[in-house]
Design an enzyme around this catalytic site. Structure first.
Site, short mmCIF file in Angstrom:
data_model
loop_
_atom_site.label_atom_id
_atom_site.label_comp_id
_atom_site.label_asym_id
_atom_site.label_seq_id
_atom_site.Cartn_x
_atom_site.Cartn_y
_atom_site.Cartn_z
N LYS A 2 -19.99 9.93 18.40
CA LYS A 2 -20.03 8.97 17.38
C LYS A 2 -20.44 8.17 16.40
CE LYS A 2 -17.68 7.19 13.34
NZ LYS A 2 -17.26 7.27 12.46
N LYS A 4 0.80 -1.18 -0.64
CA LYS A 4 -0.65 -0.32 -0.17
C LYS A 4 0.78 1.67 0.04
CE LYS A 4 -3.89 -0.12 2.78
NZ LYS A 4 -4.50 0.07 3.61
N ASN A 40 -24.58 7.54 14.24
CA ASN A 40 -25.11 6.22 13.80
C ASN A 40 -25.64 5.75 13.43
OD1 ASN A 40 -21.74 7.45 12.09
ND2 ASN A 40 -20.56 5.96 12.06
N CYS A 85 -19.46 1.13 8.54
CA CYS A 85 -19.10 2.08 9.67
C CYS A 85 -20.74 1.48 10.47
CB CYS A 85 -19.56 3.60 8.93
SG CYS A 85 -17.37 4.11 9.33
C1 UDX Z 1 -21.87 7.19 6.98
C2 UDX Z 1 -21.79 7.97 7.76
O1 UDX Z 1 -22.63 8.66 7.19
C3 UDX Z 1 -20.45 8.95 8.12
O2 UDX Z 1 -20.86 9.63 8.92
C4 UDX Z 1 -19.79 8.59 9.19
O3 UDX Z 1 -18.19 8.17 9.40
C5 UDX Z 1 -19.30 6.61 8.07
O4 UDX Z 1 -20.45 6.18 8.07
P1 UDX Z 1 -21.17 5.90 4.63
O5 UDX Z 1 -21.01 4.40 5.29
O6 UDX Z 1 -19.38 6.04 4.05
O7 UDX Z 1 -21.40 6.73 6.12
O8 UDX Z 1 -22.36 6.19 3.61
P2 UDX Z 1 -23.64 7.27 4.31
O9 UDX Z 1 -23.69 7.94 2.92
O10 UDX Z 1 -23.96 7.44 5.55
O11 UDX Z 1 -24.74 5.27 3.82
C6 UDX Z 1 -24.67 4.36 5.05
C7 UDX Z 1 -25.22 3.04 4.06
O12 UDX Z 1 -27.06 3.79 4.31
C8 UDX Z 1 -25.71 3.06 2.26
O13 UDX Z 1 -25.53 1.58 2.72
C9 UDX Z 1 -26.60 4.00 1.47
O14 UDX Z 1 -27.25 3.62 0.44
C10 UDX Z 1 -27.69 3.64 3.10
N1 UDX Z 1 -29.09 4.92 2.87
C11 UDX Z 1 -28.39 6.10 3.17
C12 UDX Z 1 -30.49 5.05 2.32
O15 UDX Z 1 -30.71 3.58 2.24
N2 UDX Z 1 -31.26 6.10 2.82
C13 UDX Z 1 -30.38 7.41 2.74
O16 UDX Z 1 -31.51 7.64 2.87
C14 UDX Z 1 -29.10 7.44 3.26
#
Ligand code: UDX
Length: 435
Positions: free
Chosen positions: A207, A35, A211, A263
């Protein structure tokens, strides 16, 4: 300001590149020799919009370097960020802290002058203090503070989330630590970003609470969507109708096949474990975890139902396999449950994803990977959209109709309009909307 970023994974790389963009000298450290050599060549091992350009420009300005030599990086650092992985321990939901603690031990052996040690990784409440104890035990004379600074970065939008955050949360016990964190985040202070200063434990819990709340919001609208289907209501209108209430807010009310990613699944489980252990169970989050797990299975069923209840020897085109668009991340993607369930029912799978296929090939077996959406649909009995990549939003509908054996579209992200699809002659199935 000299910063050592321990862990050049998703969070470490984005955070390190952004701090260097703010003007700090950042050394990203990782044990993975391949990496680090890839990064030294200016290549990025993950797909994240804008990251490659940001890394390259800061490498050229000599503010961003990569190494496997933790000792030297920590020796010269004013602040050391721990941004290593905290995966779910197999079997239970506890976060595995072995990478965090082994980083702490290595830091303890390398520390020289006053050093601020910051946990960026998502860690259970109490971990920051355990990190401090470990370092003190190994190096009693070390001059350091430990503080907590959780990340809230969304994959696919991480750089913007870092540069323009809704807030920064900092858990610190001493004025010295708070002063240094203020200095590190100075560019954001100038933009008047709200900074929440608190203690270590509160910051760590914030945090998980953030989430888990977001996962709850998504799960809530997913269940409302199912109810809409039963009652003949429209979930998009419900989401709009409730989201305009400022107390609820319109974001994260988009129904889908269940949340995935690196997450939400891991953090909701870990919070449930923490709460159970503390004898203060979180019934709501427990239900969210269960409902979301079941949802992925019920989505496969939805696809099967749209194919007259039988997919044996049928070919299904799957568009999108990553857990969301603009990432190549496959971790806990709904496709990992949906595709094997369809295969177990006898379906053949043609799949296409703009960025995720490389990762997906190692975790999804017996899939015919295609070069684009149309190739996946050629001769298929039906198409299912699992991830809302932009390139799937404007597909050529007459072409789809000519390629599919039957005009069946299952849209698990609601990116098409049910009425328009029906008018175009499709048998269209989506989530919680009137047909
Ligand atoms: C998330 C948090 O948003 C972020 O703040 C944290 O630090 C890490 O986890 P991430 O996992 O990158 O970020 O994606 P995010 O955009 O939050 O979506 C997470 C999941 O929820 C995805 O599977 C997405 O498809 C789903 N989702 C999100 C929905 O099904 N509906 C929504 O309205 C929003």
């Amino acid at each position: 300001m000299q910063i050592a970023m321990i862990g050049a994974g998703y969070v470490g790389l984005v955070t390190g590149a952004c701090f260097s963009e703010f003007g700090a000298n950042v050394t990203c450290v990782d044990k993975d020799v391949n990496k680090i050599s890839t990064l030294k060549e200016g290549k990025i091992p993950i797909f994240e919009p804008g990251l490659e350009a940001l890394v390259q420009s800061n490498v050229q300005s000599n503010r961003l370097t990569f190494t496997t030599d933790l000792k030297t990086a920590v020796e010269k650092a004013d602040a050391v960020f721990i941004a290593v992985g905290t995966p779910s321990r197999r079997g239970d939901g506890h976060a595995d802290l072995s990478f965090v603690f082994s980083a702490a031990e290595e830091i303890a052996h390398a520390i020289s002058n006053y050093t601020l040690i910051v946990t960026k990784s998502t860690v259970p409440v109490g971990t920051g203090r355990q990190v401090a104890e470990k370092i003190r035990r190994i190096c009693p004379e070390a001059d350091f503070d430990v503080c907590s600074n959780p990340e809230f970065l969304r994959e696919g939008a991480a750089i913007n989330d870092f540069m323009r955050p809704d807030r920064v949360v900092i858990g610190a016990d001493t004025d010295r630590a708070r002063k240094m964190m203020r200095e590190i985040y100075r560019p954001l202070f100038l933009r008047e970003t709200p900074i929440v200063f608190t203690d270590l434990e509160t910051s760590e819990l914030t945090k998980y609470a953030a989430n888990s709340f977001l996962a709850t919001k998504i799960t809530f609208i997913n269940e409302i969507a199912d109810l809409c289907e039963k009652l003949g209501a429209d979930v998009h209108d419900v989401a709009k109708g409730i989201g305009l209430d400022g107390r609820i807010g319109s974001k994260f009310l988009h129904p889908g096949p269940g949340y995935g990613g690196s997450c939400f699944p891991k953090d909701t489980l870990a919070l449930v474990q923490t709460a159970t252990k503390a004898d203060s169970p979180l019934r709501i989050v427990e239900a969210v975890v269960e409902v979301n797990d079941n949802r992925k299975k019920s989505m496969a069923k939805k696809i099967i139902n749209a194919c007259s209840g039988n997919v044996t020897d049928k070919t299904l085109a799957i568009l999108g396999v990553t857990f969301k668009p603009n990432t190549d991340d496959m971790r806990d993607a709904p496709s990992l449950d949906i595709i094997p369930t369809l295969q177990a029912e006898g379906a053949n799978i043609n799949a296409y994803d703009p960025e995720g296929m490389h990762e997906a090939k190692s975790v999804l077996k017996d899939v015919s990977w295609c070069n684009d959406a149309y190739e996946a649909m050629a001769g298929a009995d039906a198409v299912a959209i699992l991830t809302e990549w932009n390139e799937f939003r404007g597909l050529d509908l007459p072409r789809i109709k000519s390629l599919l054996k039957h005009p069946i579209v299952i849209d698990l992200r609601n990116i098409y309009n049910p009425e328009e699809m029906r008018d175009a002659g499709f048998i269209y199935s989506c989530i919680g909307r009137k047909r």
